[in-house]
Motif scaffolding. Structure first.
Motif, PDB file in Angstrom:
ATOM      1  N   PHE A  11     -14.102  -7.831  13.709  1.00 26.22           N
ATOM      2  CA  PHE A  11     -13.550  -7.538  12.358  1.00 26.22           C
ATOM      3  C   PHE A  11     -11.987  -7.965  12.337  1.00 26.22           C
ATOM      4  O   PHE A  11     -11.205  -7.306  12.993  1.00 26.22           O
ATOM      5  CB  PHE A  11     -13.499  -6.279  11.678  1.00 26.22           C
ATOM      6  N   LYS A  12     -11.507  -9.031  11.746  1.00 25.28           N
ATOM      7  CA  LYS A  12     -10.155  -9.393  11.593  1.00 25.28           C
ATOM      8  C   LYS A  12      -9.693  -9.548  12.848  1.00 25.28           C
ATOM      9  O   LYS A  12     -10.254 -10.217  13.987  1.00 25.28           O
ATOM     10  CB  LYS A  12      -9.322  -8.648  10.632  1.00 25.28           C
ATOM     11  N   SER A  13      -8.445  -8.815  13.306  1.00 25.90           N
ATOM     12  CA  SER A  13      -7.868  -9.113  14.582  1.00 25.90           C
ATOM     13  C   SER A  13      -8.361  -8.442  15.644  1.00 25.90           C
ATOM     14  O   SER A  13      -8.168  -8.399  17.005  1.00 25.90           O
ATOM     15  CB  SER A  13      -6.144  -8.647  14.201  1.00 25.90           C
ATOM     16  N   PHE A  14      -9.497  -7.557  15.494  1.00 27.47           N
ATOM     17  CA  PHE A  14     -10.158  -6.656  16.442  1.00 27.47           C
ATOM     18  C   PHE A  14     -11.201  -7.413  17.090  1.00 27.47           C
ATOM     19  O   PHE A  14     -12.381  -7.167  16.650  1.00 27.47           O
ATOM     20  CB  PHE A  14     -10.688  -5.293  15.751  1.00 27.47           C
ATOM     21  N   ALA A  15     -10.849  -8.218  17.987  1.00 22.20           N
ATOM     22  CA  ALA A  15     -12.208  -9.235  18.552  1.00 22.20           C
ATOM     23  C   ALA A  15     -13.073  -8.339  19.520  1.00 22.20           C
ATOM     24  O   ALA A  15     -14.310  -8.160  19.258  1.00 22.20           O
ATOM     25  CB  ALA A  15     -11.518 -10.318  19.328  1.00 22.20           C
ATOM     26  N   SER A  16     -12.386  -7.327  20.272  1.00 22.46           N
ATOM     27  CA  SER A  16     -13.174  -6.694  21.105  1.00 22.46           C
ATOM     28  C   SER A  16     -13.537  -5.370  20.395  1.00 22.46           C
ATOM     29  O   SER A  16     -12.972  -4.999  19.374  1.00 22.46           O
ATOM     30  CB  SER A  16     -12.306  -5.959  22.337  1.00 22.46           C
ATOM     31  N   ALA A  17     -14.839  -4.750  20.800  1.00 23.20           N
ATOM     32  CA  ALA A  17     -15.179  -3.313  20.402  1.00 23.20           C
ATOM     33  C   ALA A  17     -13.909  -2.319  20.226  1.00 23.20           C
ATOM     34  O   ALA A  17     -13.443  -2.238  21.447  1.00 23.20           O
ATOM     35  CB  ALA A  17     -16.342  -2.680  20.971  1.00 23.20           C
ATOM     36  N   THR A  18     -13.550  -1.945  19.257  1.00 22.18           N
ATOM     37  CA  THR A  18     -12.464  -0.752  19.278  1.00 22.18           C
ATOM     38  C   THR A  18     -13.085   0.496  18.573  1.00 22.18           C
ATOM     39  O   THR A  18     -13.424   0.416  17.279  1.00 22.18           O
ATOM     40  CB  THR A  18     -11.070  -1.397  18.469  1.00 22.18           C
ATOM     41  N   ARG A  19     -12.937   1.576  19.119  1.00 25.21           N
ATOM     42  CA  ARG A  19     -13.201   2.989  18.213  1.00 25.21           C
ATOM     43  C   ARG A  19     -11.842   3.704  18.091  1.00 25.21           C
ATOM     44  O   ARG A  19     -11.035   4.001  18.954  1.00 25.21           O
ATOM     45  CB  ARG A  19     -14.197   3.461  19.344  1.00 25.21           C
ATOM     46  N   PHE A  20     -11.949   4.281  16.724  1.00 20.98           N
ATOM     47  CA  PHE A  20     -10.968   5.158  16.288  1.00 20.98           C
ATOM     48  C   PHE A  20     -11.554   6.445  16.046  1.00 20.98           C
ATOM     49  O   PHE A  20     -12.327   6.540  15.310  1.00 20.98           O
ATOM     50  CB  PHE A  20     -10.344   4.671  15.190  1.00 20.98           C
ATOM     51  N   ASP A  21     -11.182   7.567  16.939  1.00 18.61           N
ATOM     52  CA  ASP A  21     -11.526   8.856  16.914  1.00 18.61           C
ATOM     53  C   ASP A  21     -10.524   9.617  15.981  1.00 18.61           C
ATOM     54  O   ASP A  21      -9.364   9.601  16.361  1.00 18.61           O
ATOM     55  CB  ASP A  21     -11.981   9.592  18.064  1.00 18.61           C
ATOM     56  N   LEU A  22     -10.852   9.936  14.657  1.00 21.64           N
ATOM     57  CA  LEU A  22     -10.011  10.545  13.702  1.00 21.64           C
ATOM     58  C   LEU A  22     -10.065  11.994  13.926  1.00 21.64           C
ATOM     59  O   LEU A  22     -10.993  12.715  13.564  1.00 21.64           O
ATOM     60  CB  LEU A  22     -10.396   9.989  12.620  1.00 21.64           C
ATOM     61  N   GLU A  23      -9.130  12.802  14.538  1.00 16.05           N
ATOM     62  CA  GLU A  23      -9.278  13.962  14.713  1.00 16.05           C
ATOM     63  C   GLU A  23      -8.804  14.727  13.446  1.00 16.05           C
ATOM     64  O   GLU A  23      -8.063  14.194  12.544  1.00 16.05           O
ATOM     65  CB  GLU A  23      -8.258  14.531  15.800  1.00 16.05           C
ATOM     66  N   PRO A  24      -9.322  15.943  13.257  1.00 17.04           N
ATOM     67  CA  PRO A  24      -8.840  16.831  12.217  1.00 17.04           C
ATOM     68  C   PRO A  24      -7.189  16.628  11.727  1.00 17.04           C
ATOM     69  O   PRO A  24      -6.477  16.883  12.853  1.00 17.04           O
ATOM     70  CB  PRO A  24      -9.319  18.033  12.225  1.00 17.04           C
ATOM     71  N   GLY A  25      -6.885  16.608  10.608  1.00 16.65           N
ATOM     72  CA  GLY A  25      -5.257  16.634  10.354  1.00 16.65           C
ATOM     73  C   GLY A  25      -4.942  15.255   9.951  1.00 16.65           C
ATOM     74  O   GLY A  25      -5.921  14.486   9.400  1.00 16.65           O
ATOM     75  N   VAL A  26      -3.655  15.072  10.188  1.00 11.15           N
ATOM     76  CA  VAL A  26      -3.213  13.854   9.672  1.00 11.15           C
ATOM     77  C   VAL A  26      -3.313  12.559  10.670  1.00 11.15           C
ATOM     78  O   VAL A  26      -2.886  12.962  11.839  1.00 11.15           O
ATOM     79  CB  VAL A  26      -1.786  13.940   9.167  1.00 11.15           C
ATOM     80  N   THR A  27      -3.682  11.404  10.414  1.00 14.00           N
ATOM     81  CA  THR A  27      -3.692  10.378  11.613  1.00 14.00           C
ATOM     82  C   THR A  27      -2.836   9.546  11.122  1.00 14.00           C
ATOM     83  O   THR A  27      -2.682   8.954  10.019  1.00 14.00           O
ATOM     84  CB  THR A  27      -5.207   9.879  11.607  1.00 14.00           C
ATOM     85  N   ALA A  28      -1.921   8.876  11.682  1.00 11.70           N
ATOM     86  CA  ALA A  28      -0.995   7.932  11.692  1.00 11.70           C
ATOM     87  C   ALA A  28      -1.267   6.634  12.448  1.00 11.70           C
ATOM     88  O   ALA A  28      -1.540   6.761  13.610  1.00 11.70           O
ATOM     89  CB  ALA A  28       0.550   8.425  11.579  1.00 11.70           C
ATOM     90  N   ILE A  29      -1.183   5.456  12.117  1.00 11.47           N
ATOM     91  CA  ILE A  29      -1.301   4.218  12.599  1.00 11.47           C
ATOM     92  C   ILE A  29      -0.035   3.561  12.751  1.00 11.47           C
ATOM     93  O   ILE A  29       0.406   3.338  11.620  1.00 11.47           O
ATOM     94  CB  ILE A  29      -2.465   3.352  12.329  1.00 11.47           C
TER      95      ILE A  29
END
Ligand code: ATP
Length: 199
Positions: A11-29
């Motif tokens: 998807f778009k710039s993510f050629a390789s499989a990429t996983r985002f584990d979103l922990e409870p609380g605020v997530t900032a990228i």
């Protein structure tokens, strides 16, 4: 509603499989300009059913598929999965965890799935429609979007509120039923004319 995990591949710039584990609380990228931060939000929007290429900052839907770089060839498909914690039963489905997936092939073919079972786009839209994350979602506020909401016409503003309140789904069903009723009435009229002609 707690979004637990986002998985992207091709998807778009993510050629390789990429996983985002979103922990409870605020997530900032965080990251430099052009590094793909907004692409993560685009992936979220896309998997939840976005159909407009412009809303995904592209010219056509195929633009979401990894287009290749000088060191890596283009890919043939984009795939995004979103896992939602449903232990609070906010989604009308009997699973404590729900994974929705969307795949787009360069041929233009699309696949959708809920917990690994193939489904229609409409099923995903209906599943999410009472959460404010449906077709016209307002839980993701993109750059410049606040201005659009503040400058919206009264009709558009009403539609934002209806979507958030879960009313829009019923309005669409009502409109569909009204169209069917009108067609039925036209048929009845024609039938009555025919009956008069033959009697
Ligand atoms: P900014 O901080 O400037 O808003 P950003 O970190 O949000 O930047 P994005 O806009 O998410 O960055 O990512 C832009 C990058 O994604 C660009 O380098 C663009 O080339 C790349 N990109 C977008 N679509 C594709 C695609 N289909 N294939 C490969 N790369 C892509």
């Amino acid at each position: 509603m707690y979004l637990k995990r986002l998985e992207v591949r091709g998807f778009k710039s993510f050629a390789s499989a990429t996983r985002f584990d979103l922990e409870p609380g605020v997530t900032a990228i965080v990251g430099p300009n052009g590094s793909g931060k907004s692409n993560v939000v685009d992936a979220l929007t896309w998997v939840m059913g976005e159909q407009g290429a412009r809303a995904l900052r592209g010219g056509k839907m195929e633009d979401v598929i990894f287009a290749g770089t000088s060191s890596r060839p283009a890919l043939g498909r984009a795939q995004v999965s979103l896992t939602i914690d449903n232990s609070d039963e906010v989604l009308p489905i009997e699973y404590t965890e729900v994974t929705i997936s969307r795949t787009l092939f360069r041929s233009g073919a699309s696949e959708y799935a809920i917990n690994g079972t193939a489904c229609r786009l409409l099923d995903i839209q209906e599943l999410l429609s009472d959460t404010g994350m449906g077709r016209q979602m307002h839980v993701i506020v993109g750059q410049g979007q606040l201005d659009r909401i503040l400058q919206a016409t009264p009709e558009d503003r009403r539609s934002f509120i209806e979507e958030a309140a879960g009313v829009l789904k019923f309005r669409r069903r009502k409109e569909k039923t009204e169209r069917k009723l009108a067609a039925l009435e036209a048929n009845l009229l024609r039938l009555s004319d025919l009956t008069k002609e033959v009697s």
